[in-house]
Design an enzyme around this catalytic site. Structure first.
Site, PDB file in Angstrom:
ATOM      1  N   TRP A   1       5.784 141.575  54.723  1.00  0.00           N
ATOM      2  CA  TRP A   1       6.513 142.858  54.623  1.00  0.00           C
ATOM      3  C   TRP A   1       5.959 143.695  53.497  1.00  0.00           C
ATOM      4  O   TRP A   1       5.873 144.929  53.607  1.00  0.00           O
ATOM      5  CB  TRP A   1       8.016 142.623  54.519  1.00  0.00           C
ATOM      6  CG  TRP A   1       8.575 142.113  55.813  1.00  0.00           C
ATOM      7  CD1 TRP A   1       9.107 140.880  56.045  1.00  0.00           C
ATOM      8  CD2 TRP A   1       8.605 142.810  57.079  1.00  0.00           C
ATOM      9  NE1 TRP A   1       9.477 140.768  57.364  1.00  0.00           N
ATOM     10  CE2 TRP A   1       9.177 141.937  58.021  1.00  0.00           C
ATOM     11  CE3 TRP A   1       8.206 144.076  57.497  1.00  0.00           C
ATOM     12  CZ2 TRP A   1       9.370 142.282  59.360  1.00  0.00           C
ATOM     13  CZ3 TRP A   1       8.383 144.434  58.834  1.00  0.00           C
ATOM     14  CH2 TRP A   1       8.966 143.540  59.742  1.00  0.00           C
TER      15      TRP A   1
ATOM     16  N   ASP B   1      12.604 146.351  48.560  1.00  0.00           N
ATOM     17  CA  ASP B   1      12.962 146.165  49.970  1.00  0.00           C
ATOM     18  C   ASP B   1      13.812 144.905  50.060  1.00  0.00           C
ATOM     19  O   ASP B   1      13.301 143.797  50.114  1.00  0.00           O
ATOM     20  CB  ASP B   1      11.685 146.010  50.809  1.00  0.00           C
ATOM     21  CG  ASP B   1      11.992 145.631  52.257  1.00  0.00           C
ATOM     22  OD1 ASP B   1      13.175 145.529  52.628  1.00  0.00           O
ATOM     23  OD2 ASP B   1      11.015 145.437  53.018  1.00  0.00           O
TER      24      ASP B   1
ATOM     25  N   LYS C   1      19.780 141.863  59.069  1.00  0.00           N
ATOM     26  CA  LYS C   1      19.666 140.515  58.530  1.00  0.00           C
ATOM     27  C   LYS C   1      20.988 140.085  57.906  1.00  0.00           C
ATOM     28  O   LYS C   1      21.619 139.148  58.355  1.00  0.00           O
ATOM     29  CB  LYS C   1      18.543 140.440  57.492  1.00  0.00           C
ATOM     30  CG  LYS C   1      17.138 140.257  58.050  1.00  0.00           C
ATOM     31  CD  LYS C   1      16.564 141.460  58.711  1.00  0.00           C
ATOM     32  CE  LYS C   1      15.207 141.238  59.332  1.00  0.00           C
ATOM     33  NZ  LYS C   1      14.157 142.054  58.748  1.00  0.00           N
TER      34      LYS C   1
HETATM   35  C1  LIG Z   1      13.040 142.861  58.905  1.00  0.00           C
HETATM   36  C2  LIG Z   1      12.385 143.398  57.692  1.00  0.00           C
HETATM   37  C3  LIG Z   1      11.783 144.663  57.676  1.00  0.00           C
HETATM   38  C4  LIG Z   1      11.711 145.533  58.895  1.00  0.00           C
HETATM   39  O1  LIG Z   1      12.939 146.052  59.180  1.00  0.00           O
HETATM   40  P1  LIG Z   1      13.148 147.113  60.366  1.00  0.00           P
HETATM   41  O2  LIG Z   1      14.588 147.462  60.167  1.00  0.00           O
HETATM   42  O3  LIG Z   1      12.863 146.396  61.657  1.00  0.00           O
HETATM   43  O4  LIG Z   1      12.233 148.246  60.130  1.00  0.00           O
HETATM   44  C5  LIG Z   1      11.230 145.110  56.485  1.00  0.00           C
HETATM   45  N1  LIG Z   1      11.257 144.359  55.372  1.00  0.00           N
HETATM   46  C6  LIG Z   1      11.830 143.135  55.352  1.00  0.00           C
HETATM   47  C7  LIG Z   1      11.835 142.360  54.087  1.00  0.00           C
HETATM   48  C8  LIG Z   1      12.408 142.624  56.503  1.00  0.00           C
HETATM   49  O5  LIG Z   1      12.973 141.411  56.490  1.00  0.00           O
END
Ligand SMILES: *Cc1c(COP(=O)(O)O)cnc(C)c1O
Length: 360
Positions: free
Chosen positions: A102, A172, A196
């Site tokens: 990511w 993030d 998540k």
């Molecule tokens: C799942 C995830 C993403 C992507 O998320 P989207 O909502 O599908 O764009 C980005 N960063 C992390 C750490 C993730 O777990």
């Protein structure tokens, strides 16, 4: 009806009491005669849902009043662009920690807007470790430092906040937000896709220090400016109302559980137990340095990868779902977010021990 234990990385399991409440309120929310899905986002009913959700999130994370909370769409992936577009603020340089898949995506997007330096780069150890902070080469000119506190695919998590001096820290937190208490004041901006640890897909939460929101690059789409969303209370256009409502129910559930300190203790217990089961076995392996092992996403391999498919098939029969590793790395992965009860982790461990005994 029976609900299995679902170890999906995302969209992930939601607390059963929350889904039961959604069901009970589905056709007629609080005597309004409407489903939340059918309400005007500007009506008084939805306004109360939206405000309550924000207020409960602020309570849970103890968010200072100098921060705005936004309920957006576009996923964490859209934030990969919004962060540089808004936070470079006339500067051309930013620091990004590269600690997994990511991080790499965030870096690739940021490179479209400025120069990106990598003070931390775990590529050489295949994203299983992070260099000691004395080796971090922070760029004094960087507008901000971005990192990914929990790498959902690689299972690498920062268990403490990295020290970047007086630099603006951006995170993030898609797969770790609300997993334990958090000092929001250490950050300039936090973002997280909801699917998540927050609620259903379609919602992205941004927590931003308000003084940072004013510097979007000119000529960018107004929907990519934080200011647009702050000024409109996240209602510049129609927000993801159903996801916002369900996220609000999850926040209430977390408060009723006892808050993030208590949830953090449970998450730590769950993770510790699962890592212990992996480490005590010759049959299972997790490659991440113990100091950086994720509490939320636990990738593991079998000593014989030919058995990956039968592991998953047998686990499914035992009521343990979605244990495949990410399509890019293979192997197996158990995601054990807030909604996964301790019994779910124990059931997985019992299954793993039994499987190893029979096949190891
Ligand atoms: C799942 C995830 C993403 C992507 O998320 P989207 O909502 O599908 O764009 C980005 N960063 C992390 C750490 C993730 O777990």
């Amino acid at each position: 009806m029976s609900r299995a234990f679902n170890f999906s990385a995302g969209p992930a399991n939601l607390p059963t009491p929350v889904l039961e409440q959604v069901k009970a309120e589905l056709l007629d929310w609080h005597g309004s005669g409407m489903s939340v899905m059918e309400m005007s986002h500007r009506g008084k009913e939805f306004k109360s849902i939206a405000e309550q959700a924000e207020s409960d999130l602020r309570d849970l994370l103890n968010i200072p009043s100098t921060y705005k909370v936004l309920f957006l769409q576009g996923g964490a992936s859209c934030q990969f662009a919004m962060v540089p577009i808004n936070l470079l603020r006339g500067n051309n340089e930013a620091d990004y920690f590269n600690t997994g898949q990511w991080s790499k995506k965030a870096i690739a997007e940021a490179r479209k807007y400025g120069e990106v330096n990598l003070p931390v780069n775990s590529e050489s150890n295949n994203f299983t470790n992070v260099s000691e902070s004395k080796h971090w080469t922070l760029n004094p000119n960087a507008a901000y430092v971005h990192y990914t506190p929990n790498e959902t695919i690689n299972g690498l998590e920062f268990l403490t906040i990295p020290d970047v001096g007086d630099k603006i820290l951006v995170a993030d937190m898609s797969s770790t937000i609300l997993s334990r208490p958090l000092d929001v004041s250490k950050y300039g901006l936090i973002y997280a896709g909801a699917q998540k640890n927050i609620g259903p897909a379609g919602l992205t939460i941004v927590i931003i220090r308000e003084d940072l929101a004013d510097g979007a690059m000119p000529n960018m789409p107004s929907m990519l400016s934080y200011k647009t969303h702050i000024d409109s209370g996240s209602m510049s256009n129609t927000p993801p109302t159903l996801a916002w409502y369900i996220a609000g129910l999850v926040f209430k559930w977390l408060k009723e559980f006892g808050g993030l300190a208590k949830m953090g203790e449970r998450n730590q217990r769950k993770a510790k137990k699962l890592y212990a089961a992996i480490d005590q076995s010759e049959f299972y392996n997790n490659p991440v340095d113990p100091a950086y092992r994720s509490w939320m996403n636990i990738p593991f391999t079998l000593s014989n990868s030919d058995l990956d498919k039968s592991f998953q098939a047998e686990a499914k029969v035992a009521g343990l779902l979605t244990l495949g590793g990410h399509r890019t790395v293979g192997g197996l992965r158990a995601s054990i977010y807030n909604a996964m009860p301790e019994e779910g982790v124990q059931a997985l461990i019992d299954f793993m021990n039994d499987f190893a005994k029979r096949k190891g």
